[in-house]
Scaffold this motif. Structure first.
Motif, PDB file in Angstrom:
ATOM      1  N   PRO A   1       0.794  -1.238   0.000  1.00  0.00           N
ATOM      2  CA  PRO A   1       0.000   0.000   0.000  1.00  0.00           C
ATOM      3  C   PRO A   1       0.820   1.279   0.000  1.00  0.00           C
ATOM      4  N   VAL A   2       2.076   1.235   0.467  1.00  0.00           N
ATOM      5  CA  VAL A   2       2.876   2.460   0.501  1.00  0.00           C
ATOM      6  C   VAL A   2       3.130   3.010  -0.904  1.00  0.00           C
ATOM      7  N   ILE A   3       2.944   2.190  -1.928  1.00  0.00           N
ATOM      8  CA  ILE A   3       3.035   2.690  -3.307  1.00  0.00           C
ATOM      9  C   ILE A   3       2.040   3.827  -3.511  1.00  0.00           C
ATOM     10  N   GLY A   4       0.878   3.711  -2.901  1.00  0.00           N
ATOM     11  CA  GLY A   4      -0.110   4.776  -2.997  1.00  0.00           C
ATOM     12  C   GLY A   4       0.381   6.073  -2.390  1.00  0.00           C
ATOM     13  N   ASP A   5       1.125   5.984  -1.296  1.00  0.00           N
ATOM     14  CA  ASP A   5       1.696   7.188  -0.688  1.00  0.00           C
ATOM     15  C   ASP A   5       2.695   7.867  -1.628  1.00  0.00           C
ATOM     16  N   VAL A   6       3.502   7.038  -2.306  1.00  0.00           N
ATOM     17  CA  VAL A   6       4.486   7.583  -3.248  1.00  0.00           C
ATOM     18  C   VAL A   6       3.780   8.287  -4.401  1.00  0.00           C
ATOM     19  N   LEU A   7       2.749   7.651  -4.943  1.00  0.00           N
ATOM     20  CA  LEU A   7       2.019   8.267  -6.047  1.00  0.00           C
ATOM     21  C   LEU A   7       1.357   9.576  -5.619  1.00  0.00           C
ATOM     22  N   CYS A   8       0.789   9.595  -4.423  1.00  0.00           N
ATOM     23  CA  CYS A   8       0.166  10.827  -3.924  1.00  0.00           C
ATOM     24  C   CYS A   8       1.206  11.940  -3.774  1.00  0.00           C
ATOM     25  N   ALA A   9       2.387  11.583  -3.270  1.00  0.00           N
ATOM     26  CA  ALA A   9       3.448  12.582  -3.100  1.00  0.00           C
ATOM     27  C   ALA A   9       3.886  13.142  -4.444  1.00  0.00           C
ATOM     28  N   LEU A  10       4.008  12.274  -5.437  1.00  0.00           N
ATOM     29  CA  LEU A  10       4.407  12.743  -6.758  1.00  0.00           C
ATOM     30  C   LEU A  10       3.339  13.653  -7.366  1.00  0.00           C
ATOM     31  N   ARG A  11       2.088  13.241  -7.262  1.00  0.00           N
ATOM     32  CA  ARG A  11       1.015  14.022  -7.876  1.00  0.00           C
ATOM     33  C   ARG A  11       0.827  15.366  -7.194  1.00  0.00           C
ATOM     34  N   ALA A  12       1.250  15.460  -5.938  1.00  0.00           N
ATOM     35  CA  ALA A  12       1.135  16.721  -5.213  1.00  0.00           C
ATOM     36  C   ALA A  12       2.340  17.637  -5.440  1.00  0.00           C
ATOM     37  N   THR A  13       3.341  17.150  -6.151  1.00  0.00           N
ATOM     38  CA  THR A  13       4.558  17.931  -6.383  1.00  0.00           C
ATOM     39  C   THR A  13       4.351  18.928  -7.516  1.00  0.00           C
ATOM     40  N   PRO A  14       4.614  20.199  -7.299  1.00  0.00           N
ATOM     41  CA  PRO A  14       4.442  21.192  -8.365  1.00  0.00           C
ATOM     42  C   PRO A  14       5.260  20.823  -9.606  1.00  0.00           C
ATOM     43  N   GLY A  15       4.623  20.898 -10.745  1.00  0.00           N
ATOM     44  CA  GLY A  15       5.310  20.627 -11.995  1.00  0.00           C
ATOM     45  C   GLY A  15       5.234  19.193 -12.463  1.00  0.00           C
ATOM     46  N   CYS A  16       4.688  18.284 -11.651  1.00  0.00           N
ATOM     47  CA  CYS A  16       4.584  16.882 -12.076  1.00  0.00           C
ATOM     48  C   CYS A  16       3.448  16.744 -13.074  1.00  0.00           C
ATOM     49  N   LEU A  17       3.776  16.314 -14.290  1.00  0.00           N
ATOM     50  CA  LEU A  17       2.797  16.213 -15.365  1.00  0.00           C
ATOM     51  C   LEU A  17       2.076  14.877 -15.367  1.00  0.00           C
ATOM     52  N   LEU A  18       2.729  13.847 -14.874  1.00  0.00           N
ATOM     53  CA  LEU A  18       2.135  12.504 -14.811  1.00  0.00           C
ATOM     54  C   LEU A  18       2.892  11.691 -13.784  1.00  0.00           C
ATOM     55  N   ALA A  19       2.165  10.947 -12.957  1.00  0.00           N
ATOM     56  CA  ALA A  19       2.785  10.040 -11.987  1.00  0.00           C
ATOM     57  C   ALA A  19       2.218   8.650 -12.183  1.00  0.00           C
ATOM     58  N   ARG A  20       3.114   7.649 -12.165  1.00  0.00           N
ATOM     59  CA  ARG A  20       2.680   6.264 -12.416  1.00  0.00           C
ATOM     60  C   ARG A  20       3.720   5.324 -11.822  1.00  0.00           C
ATOM     61  N   MET A  21       3.321   4.101 -11.568  1.00  0.00           N
ATOM     62  CA  MET A  21       4.258   3.083 -11.111  1.00  0.00           C
ATOM     63  C   MET A  21       4.994   2.495 -12.314  1.00  0.00           C
ATOM     64  N   SER A  22       6.236   2.104 -12.123  1.00  0.00           N
ATOM     65  CA  SER A  22       7.021   1.452 -13.167  1.00  0.00           C
ATOM     66  C   SER A  22       7.049  -0.060 -12.962  1.00  0.00           C
TER      67      SER A  22
END
Length: 283
Positions: free
Chosen positions: A226-247
């Motif tokens: 579930p911590v993957i969800g925390d990482v995605l949320c952090a990325l999406r909340a970062t100014p300038g991030c155009l797309l966030a996804r798992m690799s």
């Protein structure tokens, strides 16, 4: 001969569709693999026997492996090229292990490129990819370390679209995720093949196309980690991030930014407990 060095850049799946399943149980995939901005480093010097030492932030994670992929790749190349010499190999492990960015595959591919030079085998890229194929499905694409479309079980490799200049941020919560477990947790049907252009003029156009695609392993990986969800949320909340996804099969996630500088700056804002690396996509 002086020591030779080869970088083993991270492989990132900008999308990953599971398109079917073969009778032998292997899943069929459609994915766009790109490389950068973090890498392991492999160094080699001539020696009578073949040996490998490990160091770096994630070196201890591989210490228990009795038959590292680097050594398996070295032996496969020696057998193909009928080389009797050995090599002293040293791997600086900077990429997280079992993290969805192909670290082990990148290391094995780097070993093939590096020893091809050290032993003066003079094998071309296609020959190295052929040697790599039995060692792992991701290793042939890592031999070239260029943007590539991967299909089949990973063995069907064609050139990917020309990439625009942009930034990429990789973030991993330092939690390993086992790929077989993610595939077992996957539910539902299959996705269609993606439609991709020959080139993207800029990061915004690339993101617009990628946003219509998915990583079909993201949901099952989230159920296991579930911590993957925390990482995605952090990325999406970062100014300038155009797309966030798992690799890949996780747990590493990525964010696409308009410039490499923006990705580097965003890496500094990630929690210190996580691993992160920002920079440019390799062309």
């Amino acid at each position: 001969m002086a020591a030779l060095t080869e970088a083993a850049p991270a492989k990132v799946n900008l999308f990953l569709h599971v398109t079917g399943r073969r009778a032998d149980g292997y899943h069929l995939l459609d994915s766009l693999a790109v490389f950068g901005p973090a890498a392991d480093t492999l160094t080699a010097t001539r020696a009578e026997a073949l040996s490998l030492t490990l160091a770096g932030p994630f070196g201890e994670s591989l210490a228990a492996e009795p038959d590292n992929l680097v050594l398996r790749a070295a032996r496969a190349l020696a057998a193909e090229a009928q080389v009797t010499a050995g090599a002293t190999l040293h791997l600086e492990k900077h990429l997280p292990v079992a993290s969805g960015i192909g670290g082990g595959s990148a290391d094995a591919a780097a070993a093939l490129r590096l020893l091809n030079r050290l032993w003066r085998c003079e094998l071309g890229e296609a020959a190295l990819a052929r040697i790599a194929a039995p060692l792992g499905a991701d290793i042939p694409v890592c031999v070239a370390s260029r943007p590539a479309r991967m299909q089949g079980i990973g063995e069907v490799i064609t050139p990917g679209p020309a990439l625009p200049e942009c930034g990429l941020l990789l973030v991993n919560p330092r939690v390993p995720v086992a790929t077989p477990a993610v595939f077992r947790a996957r539910q539902g049907g299959f996705s269609p093949l993606a439609e991709l252009p020959v080139a993207w003029p800029d990061a915004e156009a690339m993101v617009a196309d990628l946003a219509r695609l998915t990583n079909d392993l993201e949901a099952p990986a989230l159920s296991l980690c579930p911590v993957i969800g925390d990482v995605l949320c952090a990325l999406r909340a970062t100014p300038g991030c155009l797309l966030a996804r798992m690799s890949g099969s996780g747990a590493t996630c990525f964010g696409i930014f308009a410039t490499p500088g923006a990705a580097i700056a965003a890496a500094r804002a990630m929690p210190e407990a996580w691993w992160s690396a920002g920079g440019a996509l390799l062309p």
